[in-house]
Write an enzyme that holds these catalytic residues in place. Structure first.
Site, PDB file in Angstrom:
ATOM      1  N   SER A 544       0.850  -1.182   0.000  1.00  0.00           N
ATOM      2  CA  SER A 544       0.000   0.000   0.000  1.00  0.00           C
ATOM      3  C   SER A 544       0.897   1.249   0.000  1.00  0.00           C
ATOM      4  O   SER A 544       1.677   1.423  -0.926  1.00  0.00           O
ATOM      5  CB  SER A 544      -0.959  -0.038   1.187  1.00  0.00           C
ATOM      6  OG  SER A 544      -2.011   0.873   1.000  1.00  0.00           O
ATOM      7  N   ASP A 626      -8.384  -5.696  -6.175  1.00  0.00           N
ATOM      8  CA  ASP A 626      -7.981  -4.532  -5.386  1.00  0.00           C
ATOM      9  C   ASP A 626      -8.512  -3.281  -6.067  1.00  0.00           C
ATOM     10  O   ASP A 626      -8.025  -2.881  -7.117  1.00  0.00           O
ATOM     11  CB  ASP A 626      -6.456  -4.478  -5.277  1.00  0.00           C
ATOM     12  CG  ASP A 626      -5.969  -3.326  -4.412  1.00  0.00           C
ATOM     13  OD1 ASP A 626      -6.806  -2.590  -3.860  1.00  0.00           O
ATOM     14  OD2 ASP A 626      -4.745  -3.175  -4.278  1.00  0.00           O
ATOM     15  N   HIS A 658      -7.027  -5.860  -1.664  1.00  0.00           N
ATOM     16  CA  HIS A 658      -5.833  -5.124  -1.239  1.00  0.00           C
ATOM     17  C   HIS A 658      -4.975  -5.960  -0.294  1.00  0.00           C
ATOM     18  O   HIS A 658      -3.832  -5.614  -0.022  1.00  0.00           O
ATOM     19  CB  HIS A 658      -6.280  -3.814  -0.575  1.00  0.00           C
ATOM     20  CG  HIS A 658      -5.221  -2.753  -0.517  1.00  0.00           C
ATOM     21  ND1 HIS A 658      -4.514  -2.315  -1.614  1.00  0.00           N
ATOM     22  CD2 HIS A 658      -4.735  -2.031   0.533  1.00  0.00           C
ATOM     23  CE1 HIS A 658      -3.664  -1.363  -1.257  1.00  0.00           C
ATOM     24  NE2 HIS A 658      -3.772  -1.191   0.042  1.00  0.00           N
TER      25      HIS A 658
END
Length: 683
Positions: A544, A626, A658
């Site tokens: 991320s 995602d 994600h």
């Protein structure tokens, strides 16, 4: 190369992490005599996961927990005030219905009966304190008058083909990992209970349809749960959290607390005066007050969560913890209403705190010997007892019981014995002067009983308003990585949580600035403080925001690492601004403007602008489900590697979001990462 000293315990493997038993959310009987908790196990050959419920007496010197007979596969267990244990399990004619039973401390079950018989599966439930009502929820079309109807989920499929059709007025098109069905949201209905059976039509908490009517998700999406629904102590009304699902939803953090009197009329928005987030409605035991948390700044999802006390007679709201520079993550009243118990991140730990609701005085509780690590699922019981879970980098979550606010004793052994059979690790905390001279904290996790030099792995956390704190993770786990023979170094750079709101805010519009300085200084401090770590053999990895930072390293720190692992990271800020689901996040992080309004704010820290500098070998991991950082960002980073003739690999998961959650996928993730690191650090 480091060598492991002779010992009779094997190093932890990815297989051990994936199959480690997992403790779920506990529930305690209202008299405080019993606790029930779920344990999820993973078959080491098929990787199928199953859940069973366990029960234990909370009396002093009670025997160990035992598995409850005949409730395999049950979940979401919750004790009602009258002693019945309610839970979700497959029904006779449909999946996931509400059941109840009487459970004893020896694991025996009596009077098991199915409570609901809806045609639609139940996602969650909450029984009223008076035991005569139940709230149930699931994703249901807003114009359905009851719990499910024929038009559920059909809002975006007009036919005759399979195409989805959306309007700009719909708001979210996709969210987290789900394509949206306009007009279908998580909804809560309250039903009467009679002799353990759901009866009556059911009352929708969001009220009737029509102009101005509330349409919004309860529980909130994508991570909300039962904490978003709270019964009044008299069982006559419900407080719940919702945000309007309209064209503004992707840009808004305006979660409000609503109140339904169960009449079927429109609910009342009791936090309408605050355009930022309001969460965690928690009524006092006497029904006089409502505690909750509130943020101050609209559009900022990581603002400080301050405890508020609303006098339900006068409507007066008092910001209780305004002078305490920590963000509260959970709330619970003691049974006598004398105290609030909260958890909040605090310098690599997440301790519990006792708050005086009259004065706002906050006292940090010392519940564990050594570091508090990560405390959660706090349940205040009678006689000054606290039941809670605690995990750390060293071990997964277990159940603990504190008496009279003193240090707690373990109530479970879900994974402790299993982890104890594996070679140990040691985690050391350190701090240094980071960007601007501010104190920055970090941790080093490495295997015990090793000799010689150990390669370094720099871990960079996501968020970016987050922390690689002293907690267990089934995904980015420092222990399993250190067990492969590495020293894992994590730095809570500027923007991290648990150090005061100003420190968290400081990353705003500075994604590649102060955090990069902190990571450089932190790595240097770790190497200086631990001469066993070989700084000439170092890789870095992150997901991320941490993945973004790997792309940023490529352009701004290209000659430091032997390799990088980039998971779901932003590569192109311009594409990200138009592709991500929750638009408020990107907008806030770049000064409160969309890309077309201020492109320079986005391009300043855009990794795509520095591909000419790239030279470090990189493993890129991405997932097709995602929607937060779409997989095209990973494809773009991998294409940049190809264009630059840089050694690289691309791992794509078609069925993950994600996060990588499925057992086999998790095993593949770890095996791929371990092989990549060994290629560059263990020739």
């Amino acid at each position: 190369m480091a060598s492991v000293a002779a010992q009779d315990r094997p190093a932890m493997r990815a297989q051990d992490l994936v199959t480690m038993p997992r403790l779920g959310v506990p529930t305690a009987s209202s008299d405080g005599s019993l606790v029930v908790f779920p344990v999820t196990t993973t078959d080491p050959e098929t990787y199928q996961r199953t859940t069973a419920l366990y029960v234990r007496s909370l009396a002093a010197d009670a025997p160990a927990p035992v598995k409850i007979d005949g409730l395999d596969g049950a979940g979401s267990a919750s004790f009602a005030k009258d002693g019945w244990l309610y839970f979700l399990a497959d029904g006779r004619d449909s999946a996931s219905q509400v059941w109840r039973a009487h459970v004893k401390s020896d694991g025996s079950v009596a009077d098991k009966q199915q409570v609901s018989t809806f045609s639609k599966p139940v996602d969650g439930f909450s029984v009223s304190p008076t035991g005569d009502k139940i709230a149930v929820w699931a994703d249901i079309a807003r114009d359905c008058p009851g719990f499910g109807c024929k038009q559920d989920g059909s809002g975006e499929s007009p036919g005759p083909g399979d195409g989805r059709l959306y309007k700009t007025s719909d708001g979210f098109v996709r969210h987290w990992d789900v394509w949206q069905s306009p007009g279908t949201v998580n909804r809560v209905f309250a039903y009467d209970l009679s002799d353990g059976q759901v009866t009556g039509k059911g009352v929708p908490l969001d009220g009737p349809t029509g102009p101005g009517a509330l349409t919004g998700n309860t529980p909130t999406m994508p991570f909300g749960g039962s904490e978003d629904i709270a019964w009044a102590p008299d069982g006559k009304s419900i407080y719940f959290v919702a945000k309007r699902a309209d064209t503004k939803e992707p840009q808004s953090t305006n979660f409000d607390i609503w109140h339904s009197d169960l009449s079927g009329n429109a609910p009342l928005d009791i936090t309408v005066f605050n355009d930022a987030t309001d969460m965690l409605p928690t009524p006092s035991p006497d029904g006089r007050y409502l505690a909750y948390v509130a943020m101050q700044r609209p559009g900022y999802e990581s603002d400080r969560q301050v405890v508020q006390i609303r006098d339900l007679k006068t409507g007066t709201v008092t910001p209780l913890t305004e002078n305490w520079d920590r963000s509260v993550g959970s709330l619970a009243w003691t049974s006598d209403g004398r105290w609030l118990v909260a958890t909040a991140q605090d310098t690599l730990d997440k301790p519990a705190f006792r708050i005086d609701p009259r004065t706002g005085t906050v006292v940090k509780l010392d519940l564990m010997a050594g570091n508090e690590a990560h405390i959660g699922n706090v349940i205040p019981l009678s006689s000054g007892r606290l039941l809670f879970t605690r995990d750390s980098i060293g071990a997964p979550a277990e159940l603990f019981l504190s008496r009279d606010w003193h240090q707690a004793k373990p109530m479970s052994d879900v994974a402790t014995s299993t982890i104890g059979k594996l070679a140990g690790i040691v985690t050391t905390r350190f701090h240094f002067a980071g960007a601007g001279g501010d104190t920055v904290w970090g941790q080093i996790t490495k295997p015990e009983h090793v000799s010689g030099q150990i390669p370094a792995i720099l871990y960079v956390h996501g968020g970016p308003q987050g922390s690689f704190d002293d907690s267990w993770s089934s995904r980015w786990n420092p222990r399993v990585l250190a067990s492969q023979g590495y020293a894992v170094i994590s730095i809570d750079f500027h923007g991290s949580t648990g150090y005061g709101q100003a420190f968290t805010n400081s990353i705003n519009q500075d994604w590649g600035g102060k955090p990069l300085v902190d990571l450089k200084l932190g790595l240097a401090a770790a190497l200086a403080g631990d001469p066993q770590i070989d700084g000439t053999r170092a890789c870095a990895m992150g997901a991320s925001y941490g993945g973004y930072m790997m792309n940023w390293f490529e352009g701004q720190w290209p000659d430091r690492f032997k390799c990088l692992v980039q998971h779901d990271g932003v590569f192109d800020a311009r594409a990200m601004a138009y592709e991500t689901d929750e638009l408020w996040f990107d907008k806030w992080e770049h000064g409160g403007k969309f890309y077309f309004e201020d492109p320079e704010a986005y391009e300043k820290w855009n990794p795509a602008n520095y591909v000419a500098n790239w030279q470090t070998p990189m493993l890129v991991v991405t997932s097709q489900q995602d929607f937060r950082i779409p997989y095209t960002q990973g494809i773009a980073a991998f294409t940049a590697l190809q264009m630059r003739n840089i050694p690289g690999e691309l791992l794509v998961f078609p069925d993950e979001n994600h996060w990588v959650l499925k057992p086999r996928n998790s095993l593949q993730w770890h095996q791929t990462v371990f092989k990549w690191l060994a290629r560059w650090l263990k020739p």
